[in-house]
Write a protein that holds these residues in place. Structure first.
Motif, short mmCIF file in Angstrom:
data_model
loop_
_atom_site.label_atom_id
_atom_site.label_comp_id
_atom_site.label_asym_id
_atom_site.label_seq_id
_atom_site.Cartn_x
_atom_site.Cartn_y
_atom_site.Cartn_z
N LEU A 1 4.30 2.49 16.82
CA LEU A 1 3.28 2.28 17.98
C LEU A 1 2.39 1.24 17.39
O LEU A 1 2.27 -0.20 18.09
CB LEU A 1 2.45 3.28 19.03
N ALA A 2 1.84 1.10 16.60
CA ALA A 2 1.28 0.26 16.09
C ALA A 2 1.90 -1.12 15.43
O ALA A 2 1.05 -2.48 15.73
CB ALA A 2 0.70 0.27 14.81
N HIS A 3 3.37 -1.05 15.25
CA HIS A 3 4.24 -2.20 15.95
C HIS A 3 4.46 -3.00 16.80
O HIS A 3 4.75 -3.73 16.59
CB HIS A 3 5.22 -1.51 15.16
N LEU A 4 4.77 -2.23 17.73
CA LEU A 4 3.99 -2.94 18.88
C LEU A 4 3.06 -3.18 19.30
O LEU A 4 2.89 -4.33 20.29
CB LEU A 4 5.05 -1.34 20.30
N ARG A 5 2.08 -3.11 18.42
CA ARG A 5 0.17 -3.49 19.05
C ARG A 5 -0.35 -2.91 20.29
O ARG A 5 -1.20 -3.25 20.46
CB ARG A 5 0.78 -5.35 19.01
N TYR A 6 0.43 -1.86 19.90
CA TYR A 6 -0.58 -0.96 20.54
C TYR A 6 -0.49 1.51 20.13
O TYR A 6 -0.29 1.44 19.88
CB TYR A 6 0.31 -0.33 22.04
N PRO A 7 -1.91 0.39 19.04
CA PRO A 7 -2.44 1.46 17.83
C PRO A 7 -2.77 2.53 18.61
O PRO A 7 -3.42 2.98 20.10
CB PRO A 7 -2.96 0.86 17.26
N LEU A 8 -2.45 3.55 17.56
CA LEU A 8 -3.00 4.77 18.54
C LEU A 8 -4.12 5.26 18.46
O LEU A 8 -5.42 4.46 17.44
CB LEU A 8 -2.79 5.58 17.55
N VAL A 9 -5.51 5.66 19.57
CA VAL A 9 -6.69 5.56 19.33
C VAL A 9 -7.28 6.25 18.46
O VAL A 9 -7.05 7.50 17.82
CB VAL A 9 -7.06 5.91 20.60
N GLY A 10 -8.00 6.15 17.43
CA GLY A 10 -8.92 6.83 16.20
C GLY A 10 -7.94 7.15 15.09
O GLY A 10 -8.15 7.64 13.80
N ASP A 11 -7.09 6.40 15.08
CA ASP A 11 -6.06 6.10 13.95
C ASP A 11 -6.70 5.48 12.22
O ASP A 11 -6.61 3.94 12.77
CB ASP A 11 -4.81 5.56 14.45
N PRO A 12 -7.07 6.46 11.34
CA PRO A 12 -7.85 5.32 10.54
C PRO A 12 -6.36 4.77 9.61
O PRO A 12 -7.78 3.80 8.77
CB PRO A 12 -8.83 6.81 9.97
N VAL A 13 -5.70 5.12 9.83
CA VAL A 13 -4.54 4.42 8.93
C VAL A 13 -4.46 2.89 9.55
O VAL A 13 -3.91 1.74 9.13
CB VAL A 13 -3.62 5.07 8.01
N TYR A 14 -4.01 3.39 11.07
CA TYR A 14 -2.91 2.10 11.25
C TYR A 14 -3.73 1.16 12.59
O TYR A 14 -3.08 1.13 13.34
CB TYR A 14 -1.36 2.55 11.86
N GLY A 15 -5.00 2.26 12.99
CA GLY A 15 -5.51 1.82 14.50
C GLY A 15 -6.17 0.29 14.53
O GLY A 15 -5.95 0.19 15.30
N ASP B 1 0.54 -1.67 0.57
CA ASP B 1 0.24 0.06 0.08
C ASP B 1 0.97 1.50 -0.29
O ASP B 1 1.60 1.36 1.04
CB ASP B 1 -1.00 0.18 1.20
N ARG B 2 1.23 1.86 -1.16
CA ARG B 2 2.32 2.99 -1.28
C ARG B 2 1.84 4.22 -0.44
O ARG B 2 1.88 4.99 0.25
CB ARG B 2 2.36 3.05 -2.81
N LYS B 3 0.55 4.34 -0.31
CA LYS B 3 -0.12 5.22 0.55
C LYS B 3 0.28 5.54 2.16
O LYS B 3 0.26 6.03 2.62
CB LYS B 3 -1.85 5.60 0.58
N ARG B 4 1.07 3.84 2.99
CA ARG B 4 0.74 3.81 4.08
C ARG B 4 3.06 3.98 3.99
O ARG B 4 3.37 3.38 2.76
CB ARG B 4 0.66 2.70 4.92
N GLN B 5 2.79 4.00 5.22
CA GLN B 5 4.34 3.87 5.62
C GLN B 5 3.99 2.10 6.86
O GLN B 5 3.41 1.66 7.67
CB GLN B 5 5.20 4.98 6.44
N ALA B 6 5.37 1.77 7.25
CA ALA B 6 5.77 0.61 7.66
C ALA B 6 7.12 0.40 7.96
O ALA B 6 7.90 0.60 7.84
CB ALA B 6 5.67 -0.59 6.36
N VAL B 7 7.26 -0.81 8.68
CA VAL B 7 8.73 -1.13 9.01
C VAL B 7 8.91 -1.63 8.23
O VAL B 7 8.55 -3.23 8.18
CB VAL B 7 8.54 -2.40 10.65
N VAL B 8 10.06 -1.30 7.93
CA VAL B 8 10.18 -2.11 6.49
C VAL B 8 11.94 -2.74 6.71
O VAL B 8 12.68 -1.61 7.12
CB VAL B 8 9.91 -2.18 5.07
N THR B 9 12.91 -3.79 6.44
CA THR B 9 14.34 -3.94 5.54
C THR B 9 14.49 -2.66 4.99
O THR B 9 13.72 -3.07 3.77
CB THR B 9 13.95 -5.47 5.40
#
Length: 319
Positions: free
Chosen positions: A240-254, A195-203
Protein backbone atom coordinates in the motif's frame (compact mmCIF):
# COMPACT_ATOMS: atom_id res chain seq x y z
CA UNK A 1 8.17 -39.57 24.88
CA UNK A 2 9.77 -37.64 22.00
CA UNK A 3 7.82 -37.79 18.75
CA UNK A 4 9.39 -39.38 15.66
CA UNK A 5 9.27 -37.29 12.50
CA UNK A 6 8.81 -39.01 9.15
CA UNK A 7 8.24 -36.57 6.31
CA UNK A 8 8.92 -36.35 2.61
CA UNK A 9 8.85 -33.48 0.11
CA UNK A 10 9.78 -33.01 -3.53
CA UNK A 11 12.06 -30.10 -4.49
CA UNK A 12 10.14 -27.68 -6.71
CA UNK A 13 11.38 -26.71 -10.17
CA UNK A 14 11.28 -23.09 -8.98
CA UNK A 15 13.89 -23.98 -6.33
CA UNK A 16 16.49 -25.09 -8.89
CA UNK A 17 19.88 -23.65 -8.01
CA UNK A 18 19.15 -23.22 -4.31
CA UNK A 19 21.24 -24.74 -1.56
CA UNK A 20 19.83 -27.83 0.07
CA UNK A 21 19.32 -26.07 3.41
CA UNK A 22 17.50 -23.20 1.68
CA UNK A 23 15.16 -25.54 -0.19
CA UNK A 24 14.54 -27.58 2.97
CA UNK A 25 13.65 -24.42 4.92
CA UNK A 26 10.96 -23.61 2.34
CA UNK A 27 9.61 -27.16 2.09
CA UNK A 28 9.64 -27.83 5.84
CA UNK A 29 8.69 -24.31 6.90
CA UNK A 30 7.63 -25.26 10.42
CA UNK A 31 11.28 -25.86 11.41
CA UNK A 32 14.07 -23.30 11.65
CA UNK A 33 16.77 -23.32 9.01
CA UNK A 34 19.41 -23.96 11.71
CA UNK A 35 17.56 -27.04 12.96
CA UNK A 36 17.19 -28.38 9.43
CA UNK A 37 20.90 -27.76 8.82
CA UNK A 38 21.73 -29.85 11.88
CA UNK A 39 19.51 -32.67 10.66
CA UNK A 40 21.25 -32.53 7.25
CA UNK A 41 24.65 -32.78 8.95
CA UNK A 42 23.42 -35.67 11.09
CA UNK A 43 22.09 -37.53 8.05
CA UNK A 44 18.52 -37.32 9.34
CA UNK A 45 17.49 -35.24 6.32
CA UNK A 46 18.57 -36.90 3.09
CA UNK A 47 18.61 -35.92 -0.58
CA UNK A 48 17.30 -38.66 -2.89
CA UNK A 49 18.00 -41.18 -0.14
CA UNK A 50 21.62 -40.17 0.47
CA UNK A 51 23.34 -37.83 2.94
CA UNK A 52 24.39 -34.46 1.50
CA UNK A 53 26.01 -31.22 2.56
CA UNK A 54 23.82 -28.22 3.50
CA UNK A 55 25.46 -26.27 0.64
CA UNK A 56 24.71 -28.94 -1.97
CA UNK A 57 22.76 -27.54 -4.92
CA UNK A 58 19.32 -28.84 -5.84
CA UNK A 59 17.93 -28.87 -9.38
CA UNK A 60 14.24 -29.65 -8.93
CA UNK A 61 12.49 -32.99 -8.61
CA UNK A 62 14.72 -34.47 -5.88
CA UNK A 63 13.09 -36.07 -2.85
CA UNK A 64 13.95 -34.77 0.60
CA UNK A 65 13.27 -37.26 3.37
CA UNK A 66 13.28 -36.25 7.02
CA UNK A 67 13.50 -38.96 9.70
CA UNK A 68 14.37 -37.50 13.09
CA UNK A 69 13.49 -37.61 16.75
CA UNK A 70 11.70 -34.46 17.78
CA UNK A 71 13.09 -33.27 21.10
CA UNK A 72 11.31 -30.58 23.09
CA UNK A 73 11.27 -27.57 20.78
CA UNK A 74 10.79 -24.66 23.16
CA UNK A 75 12.90 -25.60 26.20
CA UNK A 76 14.62 -22.21 26.20
CA UNK A 77 11.28 -20.40 26.45
CA UNK A 78 9.13 -20.26 29.56
CA UNK A 79 5.38 -20.45 29.87
CA UNK A 80 3.78 -17.19 30.92
CA UNK A 81 0.22 -16.41 32.00
CA UNK A 82 -0.72 -13.89 29.30
CA UNK A 83 -4.38 -13.39 28.43
CA UNK A 84 -5.45 -14.74 25.06
CA UNK A 85 -8.68 -14.03 23.19
CA UNK A 86 -9.57 -17.48 21.90
CA UNK A 87 -11.94 -17.54 18.94
CA UNK A 88 -11.88 -21.33 18.50
CA UNK A 89 -10.10 -24.33 19.97
CA UNK A 90 -10.24 -28.07 19.34
CA UNK A 91 -7.82 -30.99 19.48
CA UNK A 92 -5.88 -29.84 16.41
CA UNK A 93 -6.00 -26.07 16.11
CA UNK A 94 -6.29 -22.90 18.13
CA UNK A 95 -7.53 -19.66 16.57
CA UNK A 96 -6.81 -16.46 18.46
CA UNK A 97 -7.58 -12.77 18.03
CA UNK A 98 -4.18 -11.17 18.67
CA UNK A 99 -4.15 -7.75 20.36
CA UNK A 100 -1.84 -4.89 19.45
CA UNK A 101 1.51 -4.68 21.23
CA UNK A 102 1.96 -8.45 21.40
CA UNK A 103 5.07 -9.89 19.72
CA UNK A 104 4.46 -13.32 18.20
CA UNK A 105 7.83 -15.00 18.79
CA UNK A 106 10.76 -14.27 21.16
CA UNK A 107 13.68 -12.48 19.53
CA UNK A 108 16.37 -9.97 20.36
CA UNK A 109 14.75 -7.21 22.37
CA UNK A 110 11.69 -9.36 23.18
CA UNK A 111 12.98 -12.44 25.03
CA UNK A 112 9.59 -13.16 26.62
CA UNK A 113 6.11 -11.74 27.02
CA UNK A 114 5.25 -13.04 23.56
CA UNK A 115 2.43 -15.05 22.04
CA UNK A 116 4.69 -18.12 22.13
CA UNK A 117 5.11 -17.76 25.90
CA UNK A 118 1.35 -17.39 26.29
CA UNK A 119 0.69 -20.48 24.17
CA UNK A 120 3.05 -22.61 26.28
CA UNK A 121 1.09 -21.62 29.38
CA UNK A 122 -2.31 -22.17 27.79
CA UNK A 123 -1.38 -25.54 26.26
CA UNK A 124 1.82 -27.09 27.74
CA UNK A 125 1.86 -29.88 25.13
CA UNK A 126 2.82 -27.25 22.55
CA UNK A 127 6.38 -27.56 23.88
CA UNK A 128 6.61 -30.65 21.64
CA UNK A 129 5.58 -28.74 18.51
CA UNK A 130 8.05 -26.52 16.62
CA UNK A 131 7.55 -22.82 17.42
CA UNK A 132 4.73 -23.83 19.80
CA UNK A 133 2.53 -24.47 16.78
CA UNK A 134 2.90 -21.02 15.23
CA UNK A 135 2.68 -21.34 11.43
CA UNK A 136 2.31 -17.70 10.38
CA UNK A 137 2.82 -14.33 12.00
CA UNK A 138 1.33 -10.91 12.48
CA UNK A 139 3.43 -7.86 13.18
CA UNK A 140 3.60 -6.76 16.81
CA UNK A 141 1.05 -3.98 16.32
CA UNK A 142 -1.21 -5.68 13.80
CA UNK A 143 -4.35 -7.09 15.42
CA UNK A 144 -6.54 -10.01 14.45
CA UNK A 145 -6.74 -13.67 13.61
CA UNK A 146 -3.97 -16.25 13.77
CA UNK A 147 -4.22 -20.04 13.63
CA UNK A 148 -1.92 -22.19 15.77
CA UNK A 149 -1.39 -25.91 15.24
CA UNK A 150 -1.64 -28.08 18.37
CA UNK A 151 -0.07 -31.19 16.84
CA UNK A 152 2.71 -31.99 14.40
CA UNK A 153 0.31 -33.38 11.83
CA UNK A 154 -1.91 -30.29 12.06
CA UNK A 155 1.14 -28.08 11.69
CA UNK A 156 2.33 -29.95 8.60
CA UNK A 157 -1.15 -29.67 7.04
CA UNK A 158 -1.43 -25.94 7.72
CA UNK A 159 2.08 -25.20 6.45
CA UNK A 160 1.26 -27.12 3.27
CA UNK A 161 -1.90 -25.03 2.81
CA UNK A 162 0.04 -21.81 3.35
CA UNK A 163 2.64 -22.85 0.80
CA UNK A 164 -0.11 -23.80 -1.66
CA UNK A 165 -1.75 -20.39 -1.04
CA UNK A 166 -5.07 -22.00 -0.13
CA UNK A 167 -5.36 -20.29 3.26
CA UNK A 168 -7.58 -17.22 2.86
CA UNK A 169 -6.48 -14.16 4.86
CA UNK A 170 -8.38 -10.89 4.72
CA UNK A 171 -7.46 -7.63 6.45
CA UNK A 172 -9.05 -4.28 7.22
CA UNK A 173 -6.79 -1.26 6.78
CA UNK A 174 -7.14 2.51 6.99
CA UNK A 175 -4.86 4.38 4.59
CA UNK A 176 -3.89 7.98 3.96
CA UNK A 177 -5.28 9.23 0.67
CA UNK A 178 -8.55 8.70 -1.19
CA UNK A 179 -8.56 5.62 -3.40
CA UNK A 180 -10.73 5.74 -6.49
CA UNK A 181 -11.05 1.97 -6.89
CA UNK A 182 -9.71 -1.38 -5.78
CA UNK A 183 -7.18 -3.48 -7.61
CA UNK A 184 -4.23 -5.84 -7.30
CA UNK A 185 -0.59 -5.26 -6.44
CA UNK A 186 1.72 -7.84 -7.99
CA UNK A 187 5.17 -6.63 -6.95
CA UNK A 188 8.10 -8.64 -5.53
CA UNK A 189 9.20 -7.87 -1.97
CA UNK A 190 12.66 -8.18 -0.46
CA UNK A 191 15.04 -6.43 1.92
CA UNK A 192 15.32 -2.69 1.44
CA UNK A 193 18.65 -2.05 -0.35
CA UNK A 194 19.73 0.60 2.19
CA UNK A 195 17.81 -0.20 5.38
CA UNK A 196 18.05 -3.87 6.38
CA UNK A 197 15.26 -3.50 8.95
CA UNK A 198 12.74 -2.62 6.25
CA UNK A 199 11.17 -4.44 3.33
CA UNK A 200 10.61 -2.90 -0.10
CA UNK A 201 9.38 -3.62 -3.59
CA UNK A 202 12.62 -4.70 -5.26
CA UNK A 203 13.68 -6.41 -8.46
CA UNK A 204 14.56 -10.00 -7.63
CA UNK A 205 12.45 -10.05 -4.46
CA UNK A 206 10.05 -12.86 -3.60
CA UNK A 207 6.73 -12.87 -5.48
CA UNK A 208 4.04 -11.00 -3.57
CA UNK A 209 0.41 -10.41 -4.52
CA UNK A 210 -2.16 -8.34 -2.62
CA UNK A 211 -5.77 -7.76 -3.71
CA UNK A 212 -7.56 -4.74 -2.28
CA UNK A 213 -10.97 -3.08 -2.50
CA UNK A 214 -12.50 0.10 -1.15
CA UNK A 215 -14.92 -0.25 1.76
CA UNK A 216 -15.48 3.44 2.55
CA UNK A 217 -13.96 6.74 1.42
CA UNK A 218 -13.42 9.80 3.58
CA UNK A 219 -12.12 13.30 2.85
CA UNK A 220 -8.48 12.35 3.10
CA UNK A 221 -8.46 8.63 3.92
CA UNK A 222 -9.87 5.30 2.79
CA UNK A 223 -11.04 2.16 4.60
CA UNK A 224 -9.63 -0.70 2.51
CA UNK A 225 -10.06 -4.46 2.63
CA UNK A 226 -7.04 -6.51 1.54
CA UNK A 227 -6.71 -10.18 0.65
CA UNK A 228 -3.32 -11.87 0.59
CA UNK A 229 -2.25 -14.37 -2.05
CA UNK A 230 1.23 -14.56 -0.53
CA UNK A 231 2.49 -13.88 2.98
CA UNK A 232 5.67 -11.82 2.78
CA UNK A 233 6.99 -9.84 5.73
CA UNK A 234 5.10 -6.51 6.01
CA UNK A 235 3.39 -7.30 2.70
CA UNK A 236 0.26 -5.14 3.00
CA UNK A 237 2.21 -2.28 4.58
CA UNK A 238 4.81 -2.35 1.81
CA UNK A 239 2.38 -2.78 -1.08
CA UNK A 240 0.00 0.00 0.00
CA UNK A 241 2.91 2.36 0.65
CA UNK A 242 4.20 1.43 -2.83
CA UNK A 243 0.82 2.62 -4.20
CA UNK A 244 1.31 5.85 -2.20
CA UNK A 245 -1.54 4.98 0.16
CA UNK A 246 0.39 4.19 3.37
CA UNK A 247 -1.35 2.86 6.47
CA UNK A 248 -2.39 5.35 9.10
CA UNK A 249 -0.01 5.15 12.05
CA UNK A 250 2.64 3.07 10.28
CA UNK A 251 5.94 4.10 11.91
CA UNK A 252 8.08 2.46 9.22
CA UNK A 253 6.30 2.93 5.90
CA UNK A 254 3.83 5.71 6.72
CA UNK A 255 5.83 8.67 5.52
CA UNK A 256 4.89 12.23 6.39
CA UNK A 257 1.64 12.70 8.33
CA UNK A 258 -1.21 13.97 6.14
CA UNK A 259 -4.14 15.79 7.77
CA UNK A 260 -7.41 16.66 5.99
CA UNK A 261 -7.58 20.44 5.56
CA UNK A 262 -9.91 22.03 8.05
CA UNK A 263 -10.19 18.86 10.14
CA UNK A 264 -11.36 19.17 13.74
CA UNK A 265 -8.66 19.30 16.41
CA UNK A 266 -9.83 15.95 17.83
CA UNK A 267 -9.28 14.19 14.49
CA UNK A 268 -5.89 15.84 14.00
CA UNK A 269 -4.83 14.73 17.47
CA UNK A 270 -6.05 11.18 16.86
CA UNK A 271 -4.16 10.93 13.57
CA UNK A 272 -0.99 12.33 15.13
CA UNK A 273 -1.10 9.98 18.10
CA UNK A 274 -2.54 6.82 16.53
CA UNK A 275 -0.22 4.30 18.18
CA UNK A 276 0.17 1.64 15.49
CA UNK A 277 -0.40 0.76 11.86
CA UNK A 278 -4.17 0.62 11.27
CA UNK A 279 -4.24 -3.00 10.16
CA UNK A 280 -6.47 -5.83 11.40
CA UNK A 281 -6.66 -9.48 10.27
CA UNK A 282 -10.44 -9.76 10.09
CA UNK A 283 -11.04 -13.10 8.36
CA UNK A 284 -9.20 -16.42 8.22
CA UNK A 285 -10.28 -19.52 6.29
CA UNK A 286 -8.58 -22.88 5.81
CA UNK A 287 -9.22 -26.62 5.56
CA UNK A 288 -9.38 -28.16 9.02
CA UNK A 289 -6.46 -30.60 9.37
CA UNK A 290 -8.60 -33.31 10.99
CA UNK A 291 -12.15 -32.96 9.63
CA UNK A 292 -11.10 -31.90 6.13
CA UNK A 293 -13.89 -29.32 6.16
CA UNK A 294 -13.51 -25.68 5.14
CA UNK A 295 -13.68 -23.46 8.23
CA UNK A 296 -13.91 -19.67 8.42
CA UNK A 297 -13.35 -17.35 11.37
CA UNK A 298 -13.90 -13.60 11.77
CA UNK A 299 -12.73 -11.04 14.31
CA UNK A 300 -14.43 -7.65 14.77
CA UNK A 301 -12.50 -4.44 14.36
CA UNK A 302 -10.69 -3.40 17.56
CA UNK A 303 -11.84 -0.30 19.43
CA UNK A 304 -8.99 1.94 18.24
CA UNK A 305 -9.78 1.36 14.55
CA UNK A 306 -13.52 1.72 15.16
CA UNK A 307 -12.89 5.08 16.84
CA UNK A 308 -10.62 6.17 13.97
CA UNK A 309 -13.29 5.32 11.39
CA UNK A 310 -15.96 7.15 13.42
CA UNK A 311 -13.85 10.31 13.54
CA UNK A 312 -13.10 10.12 9.82
CA UNK A 313 -16.77 9.56 9.04
CA UNK A 314 -17.84 12.53 11.16
CA UNK A 315 -15.20 14.68 9.46
CA UNK A 316 -16.46 13.68 6.00
CA UNK A 317 -20.06 14.40 6.95
CA UNK A 318 -19.11 17.79 8.30
CA UNK A 319 -20.31 17.00 11.83
Amino acid sequence: MPEILNREARVLDAQAGQRLDQAAAELFGDFSRERLKQWILQGALTLDGAPARPKAKVYGGEILRLEAELEEQTAQHRAQAIDLTIVHEDEAVLVIDKPADLVVHPAAGNPDGTLLNALLHHCPSLSQVPRAGIVHRLDKDTTGLMVVAKTLSAQAALVEQLQARTVSREYDAVVAGVMTAGGKVDAPIGRHPKDRKRQAVVTGGKPAVTHYRVVERFRGHTHVRCRLETGRTHQIRVHLAHLRYPLVGDPVYGGRLKLPPGAADELKELLRLFPRQALHARKLAFIHPVSGEAVTFRAPLPDDMLALLDYLRDDSEGV
